[in-house]
Design an enzyme around this catalytic site. Structure first.
Site, PDB file in Angstrom:
ATOM      1  N   ILE A 120       0.318  27.005  36.801  1.00 43.13           N
ATOM      2  CA  ILE A 120      -0.350  26.679  38.062  1.00 43.13           C
ATOM      3  C   ILE A 120       0.570  25.760  38.854  1.00 43.13           C
ATOM      4  O   ILE A 120       0.987  24.718  38.355  1.00 43.13           O
ATOM      5  CB  ILE A 120      -1.708  26.006  37.822  1.00 43.13           C
ATOM      6  CG1 ILE A 120      -2.554  26.831  36.840  1.00 43.13           C
ATOM      7  CG2 ILE A 120      -2.433  25.770  39.135  1.00 43.13           C
ATOM      8  CD1 ILE A 120      -2.906  28.193  37.333  1.00 43.13           C
ATOM      9  N   ASN A 125       4.790  20.295  45.426  1.00 36.48           N
ATOM     10  CA  ASN A 125       6.102  20.475  44.789  1.00 36.48           C
ATOM     11  C   ASN A 125       6.253  21.937  44.352  1.00 36.48           C
ATOM     12  O   ASN A 125       6.364  22.230  43.164  1.00 36.48           O
ATOM     13  CB  ASN A 125       6.235  19.549  43.574  1.00 36.48           C
ATOM     14  CG  ASN A 125       6.019  18.090  43.930  1.00 36.48           C
ATOM     15  OD1 ASN A 125       6.826  17.479  44.615  1.00 36.48           O
ATOM     16  ND2 ASN A 125       4.912  17.528  43.463  1.00 36.48           N
ATOM     17  N   GLY A 205      -4.495  20.050  42.047  1.00 39.45           N
ATOM     18  CA  GLY A 205      -5.589  19.148  42.327  1.00 39.45           C
ATOM     19  C   GLY A 205      -6.544  19.035  41.150  1.00 39.45           C
ATOM     20  O   GLY A 205      -6.504  19.830  40.209  1.00 39.45           O
ATOM     21  N   CYS A 256       3.050  12.653  42.814  1.00 41.18           N
ATOM     22  CA  CYS A 256       1.792  12.058  42.353  1.00 41.18           C
ATOM     23  C   CYS A 256       1.997  10.702  41.689  1.00 41.18           C
ATOM     24  O   CYS A 256       1.058   9.924  41.560  1.00 41.18           O
ATOM     25  CB  CYS A 256       1.070  12.999  41.406  1.00 41.18           C
ATOM     26  SG  CYS A 256       2.057  13.536  39.990  1.00 41.18           S
ATOM     27  N   ASP A 496     -10.144 -17.954 -25.572  1.00 39.11           N
ATOM     28  CA  ASP A 496     -11.566 -18.252 -25.670  1.00 39.11           C
ATOM     29  C   ASP A 496     -11.786 -19.401 -26.660  1.00 39.11           C
ATOM     30  O   ASP A 496     -10.864 -19.826 -27.378  1.00 39.11           O
ATOM     31  CB  ASP A 496     -12.363 -17.007 -26.073  1.00 39.11           C
ATOM     32  CG  ASP A 496     -11.901 -16.386 -27.381  1.00 39.11           C
ATOM     33  OD1 ASP A 496     -11.589 -17.145 -28.320  1.00 39.11           O
ATOM     34  OD2 ASP A 496     -11.863 -15.145 -27.471  1.00 39.11           O
ATOM     35  N   MET A 558      -7.021 -11.777 -21.843  1.00 36.33           N
ATOM     36  CA  MET A 558      -5.838 -11.211 -21.191  1.00 36.33           C
ATOM     37  C   MET A 558      -6.142 -10.801 -19.757  1.00 36.33           C
ATOM     38  O   MET A 558      -5.303 -10.970 -18.858  1.00 36.33           O
ATOM     39  CB  MET A 558      -5.308 -10.024 -22.005  1.00 36.33           C
ATOM     40  CG  MET A 558      -4.623 -10.462 -23.298  1.00 36.33           C
ATOM     41  SD  MET A 558      -3.714  -9.152 -24.154  1.00 36.33           S
ATOM     42  CE  MET A 558      -5.051  -8.240 -24.904  1.00 36.33           C
ATOM     43  N   ASP A 559      -7.351 -10.255 -19.496  1.00 32.61           N
ATOM     44  CA  ASP A 559      -7.740  -9.945 -18.118  1.00 32.61           C
ATOM     45  C   ASP A 559      -7.792 -11.221 -17.281  1.00 32.61           C
ATOM     46  O   ASP A 559      -7.316 -11.259 -16.143  1.00 32.61           O
ATOM     47  CB  ASP A 559      -9.116  -9.270 -18.088  1.00 32.61           C
ATOM     48  CG  ASP A 559      -9.045  -7.799 -18.470  1.00 32.61           C
ATOM     49  OD1 ASP A 559      -7.928  -7.303 -18.705  1.00 32.61           O
ATOM     50  OD2 ASP A 559     -10.098  -7.149 -18.538  1.00 32.61           O
ATOM     51  N   ASP A 662     -12.117   2.854 -29.395  1.00 30.67           N
ATOM     52  CA  ASP A 662     -11.618   2.661 -28.029  1.00 30.67           C
ATOM     53  C   ASP A 662     -10.156   3.119 -27.950  1.00 30.67           C
ATOM     54  O   ASP A 662      -9.743   3.780 -27.004  1.00 30.67           O
ATOM     55  CB  ASP A 662     -11.748   1.193 -27.633  1.00 30.67           C
ATOM     56  CG  ASP A 662     -11.597   0.967 -26.132  1.00 30.67           C
ATOM     57  OD1 ASP A 662     -11.703   1.940 -25.361  1.00 30.67           O
ATOM     58  OD2 ASP A 662     -11.374  -0.194 -25.732  1.00 30.67           O
ATOM     59  N   HIS A 666      -8.672   6.007 -25.617  1.00 37.09           N
ATOM     60  CA  HIS A 666      -7.500   5.800 -24.754  1.00 37.09           C
ATOM     61  C   HIS A 666      -6.472   6.907 -24.973  1.00 37.09           C
ATOM     62  O   HIS A 666      -5.940   7.486 -24.014  1.00 37.09           O
ATOM     63  CB  HIS A 666      -6.841   4.452 -25.066  1.00 37.09           C
ATOM     64  CG  HIS A 666      -7.627   3.268 -24.620  1.00 37.09           C
ATOM     65  ND1 HIS A 666      -7.429   2.008 -25.157  1.00 37.09           N
ATOM     66  CD2 HIS A 666      -8.617   3.136 -23.709  1.00 37.09           C
ATOM     67  CE1 HIS A 666      -8.259   1.155 -24.587  1.00 37.09           C
ATOM     68  NE2 HIS A 666      -8.990   1.809 -23.708  1.00 37.09           N
TER      69      HIS A 666
END
Length: 892
Positions: A120, A125, A205, A256, A496, A558-559, A662, A666
């Site tokens: 367009i 211009n 426009g 513009c 502990d 340990m944590d 455990d 693991h």
């Protein structure tokens, strides 16, 4: 012979059939052009640019003659810019075929044309925009059909013809560029919505741009401009005035991006005004301003009056009913109002300016932002200022909502790029972003007319195996290993109360004190350490200022040591960030700080289960909110681990069983994990074998069987090394939530659910598979079968364990079942209950909580690496089956 009649389609509007034929021809040309090489395209691009440049003067003359707008000499410059600058900028850009090929990462990017472009073209211009859009279309192997403005159709079509002929002469398909000779709204609408048109480049426009975006096709439109130019009191006045006048008079203001209003600091207002007058600006009287106001805006459309667009200042004055000197370059109205009722505050597309006075920079910036909001959102704004005033420049740039913020440059020439700033892309189509209801916010170029395909080949990212730099192990190794701390000054021990009162801490402080190392002990850690405990310990630690921190005990001390180490090094950290869930630990949202600058962390386990001495994990509880923070990052990996089984000799039978199972969990979860590797598999398999061989003896004989105790202690650390790098799975996710809700010890919670989790995972057709690049297909069955074979091995003519039997003809499924039976036999040997219900969780309480448990387990950090990605409903079923002691079976 009877005459044959040709059926001609009835036209919905005049010229429909002709336009349809044009679109089809251009589409065929584009399909052919899409096969051209980069060399062919570049030759055509060059030929077209040369032809357009050669015609720059005649096309400028044609444009002014046809439209009655603008200045020939300025349109020559625009045509020249559209041909030369565009060619120079993009001549070496790759727009065909492979743009990027990274074999190492398996990424290939391939450029493809979009197809047929609907162009367009505005009346302001008409030739330069046609040149620009033609060239970027040719560069990208697209075709283009122009819909010119009716008032500029001849010059636009002539520009298109010149470029097309040059392109065809250079080898392009004959109909690669097309145009509508006699444009109408119906034809433009038909073109924009046609299925063979692939994208719209709309310059015009607001109504036309809106139609483009409403067409249902991808569209790149250009919003209206209402450029304000703020002149700060620090500005170079002569340069500012000269630039504004050069820009505003260029092509009689039709660009513009050109300035529509000047905002001037009050301290220099008179000086700027005098400079403007000296350079040819006509300042209007109040009467003249009112007359000009009456003709600036078209009352029917609410936009600029076409009669003044692109006209010289004296002509506009005459239209308004007054006279100005013939030498007048611009008409300036001194105004204060910034509302829709003030015509001087709108886009004028002519050598007409509004001029405002501001009290200070902030006031001027606010006025500029207000003017932009009056109809120039997203387009362009200008600031004239001392370039050292960076804070003001930044403020202006952040405040004014325009895609181009130009500093010390004329707007018309500056916004189109590559003249006053060589990094600003040259373009005659300026995007305004979402502020201006546009799809892009930058200067349009060839990249916007390309589809870029990405060919991504499957790649496995670099894997890892991270452990403490030093791991020392052997019965009685503690005093020797502590020699590594020679030269340290202060050691802070975290443990502990039981280990403190039993004299276990003395085994550490004795050797350290002989080396002249001062020791301090914090022994208030309880199971599931809390923030309150941590806070108390931190007060002592911060006062003591250690250069070594030692965590002594089971998982809880340990944590606690890991968390206190983190807070000692970085007291500013936030647990909410540390505990954020992640899919890939390397890509987590929260970045952990670097550790070890103030102190080293040494972990010494006294139980044989958690493996925390070699892992990057820790759990801390906020007792005020009952929130458990699971912290995971390799920065938390201890600096040293001392694995001395002498410290674990006194574990009671219940703890030995719980911790040992455990360890087995693991190992098996690390083995089955979607993130397992050759490194972790070896450790997981050996840890599993050791547990089956030595855990019953360690349980039954305790400290009397030193070898069994040491083997299980080592297995705990080995399994920790495996899951520190392969992570865990659904059994741990469910155990975490079960333990938190009903105070089931962690190892016991795992033991109660492990075999059902193995059944759940052991399928080649899971509902959902875990997503990790190295996990190519479901393989849990084969991994569990491998574990069964490994555990069943014969060592030195002795069977590893009596709990497993595998027939020679056994399938992998048979081996998995043998593994499950072996685990159940081991649990019986260790006097582990057969169900959660048998362990002692009340049925009513469990059933009331099971839905919430399932959701929380699904969101646990461990779930993501489970080989089978579970549904929440499946987790609930697993909980119920484990509660009642039922075998997991797949639901239809």
């Amino acid at each position: 012979m009877a005459e044959q009649t040709v059926q001609i389609k009835t036209e919905a509007f005049p010229g429909e059939n002709e336009l349809q034929a044009l679109i089809e021809r251009v589409k065929r040309a584009q399909i052919k052009y899409s096969t051209y090489t980069q060399e062919q395209v570049d030759a055509i691009f060059r030929a077209a640019a040369i032809a357009a440049n050669d015609a720059r003067i005649t096309l400028a003359q044609d444009a002014v003659a046809e439209t009655g707008m603008g200045i020939v000499e300025d349109k020559v410059i625009k045509n020249h810019f559209a041909a030369e600058y565009i060619f120079h900028k993009y001549k070496d850009d790759k727009t065909c075929g492979i743009l990027e090929d990274d074999a190492a990462f398996g990424i290939k990017k391939i450029a493809e044309p979009i197809g047929v472009v609907c162009g367009i073209i505005p009346t302001t211009n008409p030739t330069s925009t046609a040149i620009f859009k033609s060239l970027i279309s040719l560069k990208t192997r697209n075709a283009i059909i122009f819909s010119p403005h009716p008032r500029a159709k001849k010059c636009t079509c002539e520009a298109a013809r010149i470029i097309r002929d040059a392109a065809v002469a250079a080898g392009a398909p004959e109909d690669i560029i097309g145009w509508i000779e006699d444009p109408s709204l119906e034809k433009t609408d038909y073109l924009m919505k046609h299925p063979m048109v692939n994208i719209i480049l709309a310059t015009g426009g607001p109504g036309m741009v809106k139609s483009a975006y409403s067409s249902g096709k991808p569209a790149i439109g250009v919003g209206a401009g209402n450029t304000p130019a703020l002149i700060d009191k620090s500005a170079n006045i002569k340069m500012a005035v000269s630039s504004i006048l050069m820009s505003k008079t260029f092509d009689n203001g039709v660009v513009c991006a050109s300035e529509q209003s000047i905002i001037c600091h009050k301290d220099i207002y008179d000086e700027v005004k005098a400079e403007l007058k000296a350079r040819g600006a006509a300042f209007l009287t109040k009467e003249q301003e009112d007359k000009l106001r009456a003709v600036i805006i078209d009352p029917k459309r609410g936009t600029v009056n076409p009669a003044i667009v692109g006209q010289p200042a004296p002509v506009i004055a005459k239209i308004a009913g007054f006279e100005v000197p013939a030498s007048s370059k611009v008409l300036i109205g001194e105004v204060t109002d910034i509302t829709a009722a003030e015509p001087f505050a709108h886009e004028k597309l002519s050598p007409v300016l509004g001029m405002y006075k501001c009290d200070n920079f902030g006031d001027g910036t606010a006025k500029a932002a207000h003017l932009v909001a009056m109809g120039g959102f997203g387009h362009t704004s200008v600031l004239y200022i001392d370039e050292n005033e960076q804070e003001k420049i930044d403020t202006y740039g952040k405040t004014v909502k325009t895609s181009r913020v130009l500093v010390n440059m004329p707007a018309s020439q500056g916004a189109i790029g590559d003249i006053y700033n060589f990094r600003l892309e040259p373009s005659l189509t300026l995007g305004c972003g979402s502020w201006g209801n546009n799809s892009i916010s930058e200067n349009v170029g060839p990249k916007h007319l390309l589809n870029v395909k990405t060919v991504a080949e499957r790649r496995e990212n670099m894997l890892w195996f991270k452990l403490p730099p030093k791991v020392y192990f052997k019965y009685g190794c503690l005093p020797v290993a502590l020699q590594e701390l020679q030269g340290k000054k202060r050691v802070f021990i975290i443990t502990d109360s039981f280990l403190f009162s039993s004299g276990m801490v003395d085994k550490i402080t004795g050797p350290l004190e002989k080396m002249g190392i001062e020791c301090e002990c914090f022994h208030q850690v309880k199971p599931d350490p809390t923030l309150g405990t941590i806070t108390t310990g931190m007060e002592i630690m911060n006062a003591f200022k250690p250069d070594v921190i030692i965590g002594l005990g089971g998982g809880s001390p340990m944590d606690a040591a890991k968390i206190m180490w983190l807070l000692y090094e970085h007291p500013e950290v936030q647990f909410e960030g540390l505990a954020l869930r992640f899919m890939d630990i390397r890509k987590r949202i929260y970045s952990f700080p670097n550790m070890g600058k103030k102190a080293e962390l040494v972990c010494i386990p006294t139980t044989s289960g958690t493996g925390s001495e070699v892992t990057p994990f820790a759990i801390i509880t906020d007792e005020k909110t009952s929130m458990k923070w699971a912290i995971a990052d390799y920065e938390l990996t201890p600096s040293m681990a001392i694995v001395d089984s002498e410290l674990a000799m006194g574990q009671p039978k219940g703890l030995t069983a719980s911790c040992g199972l455990d360890v087995l969990t693991h190992a098996l979860e690390a083995l089955a994990s979607s993130m397992s590797t050759d490194y972790t598999n070896a450790l997981a398999l050996e840890a599993s074998r050791i547990i089956f061989k030595y855990l019953p003896a360690a349980y039954n004989n305790g400290a009397e069987d030193k070898k069994a105790r040491e083997k299980v202690h080592n297995a705990s650390t080995m399994a920790g090394m495996a899951f520190a790098n392969a992570f865990l799975g659904l059994c741990h996710s469910m155990a975490h939530k079960l333990g938190a809700a009903f105070h089931v010890p962690h190892g016991m919670a795992n033991a109660l659910m492990l075999t059902n989790i193995i059944r759940f995972n052991a399928t080649d057709t899971p509902t959902k598979q875990a997503a990790f690049p190295q996990y190519e297909f479901p393989s849990a069955i084969s991994r569990y079968a491998r574990a069964a074979d490994y555990i069943n091995m014969i060592v030195n003519d002795t069977k590893n364990t009596p709990y497993i039997e595998i027939k020679k003809s056994a399938s992998m499924e048979d081996k998995v079942e043998a593994l499950i039976e072996a685990i159940e036999k081991l649990k019986d040997e260790l006097n582990v209950p057969h169900s959660i219900q048998e362990w002692g969780v009340p049925e009513a309480d469990f059933l009331a909580a099971v839905d919430e448990l399932a959701v929380k387990a699904f969101d646990d950090q461990c779930t993501g690496s489970n080989p089978r990605y579970p549904l929440i409903s499946q987790i609930k079923q697993l909980y119920l089956d484990c509660y009642y002691g039922r075998k997991w079976t797949e639901q239809a």
